[in-house]
Scaffold this motif. Structure first.
Motif, short mmCIF file in Angstrom:
data_model
loop_
_atom_site.label_atom_id
_atom_site.label_comp_id
_atom_site.label_asym_id
_atom_site.label_seq_id
_atom_site.Cartn_x
_atom_site.Cartn_y
_atom_site.Cartn_z
N ALA A 1 -13.18 -31.24 -25.52
CA ALA A 1 -13.60 -31.64 -26.87
C ALA A 1 -15.06 -32.10 -26.91
CB ALA A 1 -12.70 -32.77 -27.38
N ILE A 2 -15.60 -32.59 -25.77
CA ILE A 2 -16.99 -33.05 -25.77
C ILE A 2 -17.96 -32.06 -25.12
CG2 ILE A 2 -16.35 -35.47 -25.92
CD1 ILE A 2 -17.03 -35.72 -22.92
N VAL A 3 -17.45 -31.04 -24.48
CA VAL A 3 -18.32 -30.02 -23.87
C VAL A 3 -19.29 -29.41 -24.88
CG1 VAL A 3 -18.33 -27.74 -22.78
CG2 VAL A 3 -16.86 -29.55 -21.88
N PRO A 4 -18.88 -29.10 -26.11
CA PRO A 4 -19.83 -28.55 -27.08
C PRO A 4 -21.05 -29.45 -27.34
CG PRO A 4 -17.61 -28.17 -27.84
CD PRO A 4 -17.51 -29.10 -26.66
N ILE A 5 -20.87 -30.76 -27.23
CA ILE A 5 -22.01 -31.68 -27.40
C ILE A 5 -23.02 -31.43 -26.29
CG2 ILE A 5 -22.75 -34.09 -27.48
CD1 ILE A 5 -19.86 -34.76 -28.46
N ARG A 6 -22.52 -31.31 -25.07
CA ARG A 6 -23.40 -31.04 -23.93
C ARG A 6 -24.10 -29.71 -24.09
NH1 ARG A 6 -22.16 -28.41 -19.28
NH2 ARG A 6 -19.93 -28.78 -19.49
N ALA B 1 -28.21 -29.58 -24.16
CA ALA B 1 -28.72 -29.47 -22.80
C ALA B 1 -28.42 -28.09 -22.24
CB ALA B 1 -28.06 -30.53 -21.91
N THR B 2 -29.22 -27.71 -21.27
CA THR B 2 -28.97 -26.49 -20.50
C THR B 2 -28.38 -26.94 -19.17
OG1 THR B 2 -30.86 -25.40 -21.52
CG2 THR B 2 -30.04 -24.46 -19.46
N THR B 3 -27.23 -26.37 -18.81
CA THR B 3 -26.55 -26.83 -17.61
C THR B 3 -26.08 -25.70 -16.73
OG1 THR B 3 -24.40 -26.88 -18.72
CG2 THR B 3 -25.69 -28.88 -18.83
N ARG B 4 -25.90 -26.05 -15.46
CA ARG B 4 -25.20 -25.20 -14.49
C ARG B 4 -24.18 -26.10 -13.84
NH1 ARG B 4 -28.75 -22.07 -10.36
NH2 ARG B 4 -29.15 -24.18 -9.67
N ALA B 5 -23.00 -25.59 -13.57
CA ALA B 5 -21.96 -26.44 -12.96
C ALA B 5 -21.13 -25.63 -11.99
CB ALA B 5 -21.06 -27.03 -14.05
N ALA C 1 -32.25 -31.47 -23.58
CA ALA C 1 -33.25 -31.11 -24.59
C ALA C 1 -33.34 -32.16 -25.69
CB ALA C 1 -32.93 -29.75 -25.19
N ASN C 2 -32.19 -32.75 -26.05
CA ASN C 2 -32.14 -33.74 -27.12
C ASN C 2 -31.44 -34.98 -26.58
OD1 ASN C 2 -31.54 -35.32 -29.36
ND2 ASN C 2 -31.19 -33.56 -30.69
N THR C 3 -32.22 -35.92 -26.07
CA THR C 3 -31.67 -37.11 -25.41
C THR C 3 -30.79 -37.92 -26.35
OG1 THR C 3 -33.62 -37.19 -24.01
CG2 THR C 3 -32.28 -39.18 -24.10
N GLU C 4 -31.22 -38.10 -27.57
CA GLU C 4 -30.46 -38.91 -28.52
C GLU C 4 -29.08 -38.30 -28.80
OE1 GLU C 4 -31.00 -40.15 -33.12
OE2 GLU C 4 -32.71 -40.56 -31.81
N ALA C 5 -29.03 -37.03 -29.07
CA ALA C 5 -27.76 -36.36 -29.35
C ALA C 5 -26.89 -36.25 -28.10
CB ALA C 5 -28.01 -34.98 -29.95
N TYR C 6 -27.51 -36.08 -26.94
CA TYR C 6 -26.77 -35.98 -25.67
C TYR C 6 -26.05 -37.28 -25.34
CZ TYR C 6 -25.94 -34.95 -20.70
OH TYR C 6 -25.37 -34.74 -19.47
N GLU C 7 -26.56 -38.38 -25.83
CA GLU C 7 -25.95 -39.69 -25.59
C GLU C 7 -24.48 -39.72 -26.03
OE1 GLU C 7 -26.10 -43.67 -24.19
OE2 GLU C 7 -27.36 -41.93 -23.85
N ALA C 8 -24.13 -38.99 -27.08
CA ALA C 8 -22.74 -38.93 -27.53
C ALA C 8 -21.83 -38.33 -26.46
CB ALA C 8 -22.63 -38.13 -28.83
N TYR C 9 -22.33 -37.36 -25.72
CA TYR C 9 -21.57 -36.78 -24.60
C TYR C 9 -21.51 -37.79 -23.46
CZ TYR C 9 -20.71 -34.09 -20.38
OH TYR C 9 -20.21 -33.66 -19.18
#
Length: 96
Positions: free
Chosen positions: A77-82, A86-90, A13-21
């Motif tokens: 520690a980085i899962v909250p960034i994702r 983003a919306t995910t299924r894993a 949803a937010n490409t710029e912020a997702y980049e940190a993940y």
């Protein structure tokens, strides 16, 4: 021993912020012997539909390694960034 695979569908949803993940995930995968087989792409459904805009497949030496990586403190520690961007299924898959 069967290989283990981490499979994820990701709608960013937010490409710029997702980049940190995205930039921080590789060292955590490598620490547990994981190898990206697919990272991103543009899925083209040939049956059914509803795929996310990114598909991730990571191969590990065993299903136990998938879960050890997923549950390690560095990755968690980085899962909250994702989750925030983003919306995910894993899933963890057991290979033949």
């Amino acid at each position: 021993m069967p290989k283990g695979y981490f499979l994820s569908e990701v709608d960013v949803a937010n490409t710029e912020a997702y980049e940190a993940y995205r930039t921080r995930v590789l060292p955590t995968v490598e620490k547990f012997g994981g190898r990206f087989l697919v990272r991103g792409g543009q899925p083209q459904a040939i049956e059914g539909g509803g795929f996310a805009n990114r598909v991730i497949v990571i191969e590990f030496d065993s299903p136990e390694q998938v879960m050890a990586w997923y549950n390690c403190s560095e990755y968690q520690a980085i899962v909250p960034i994702r989750h925030a961007n983003a919306t995910t299924r894993a899933a963890c898959l057991i290979g033949a």
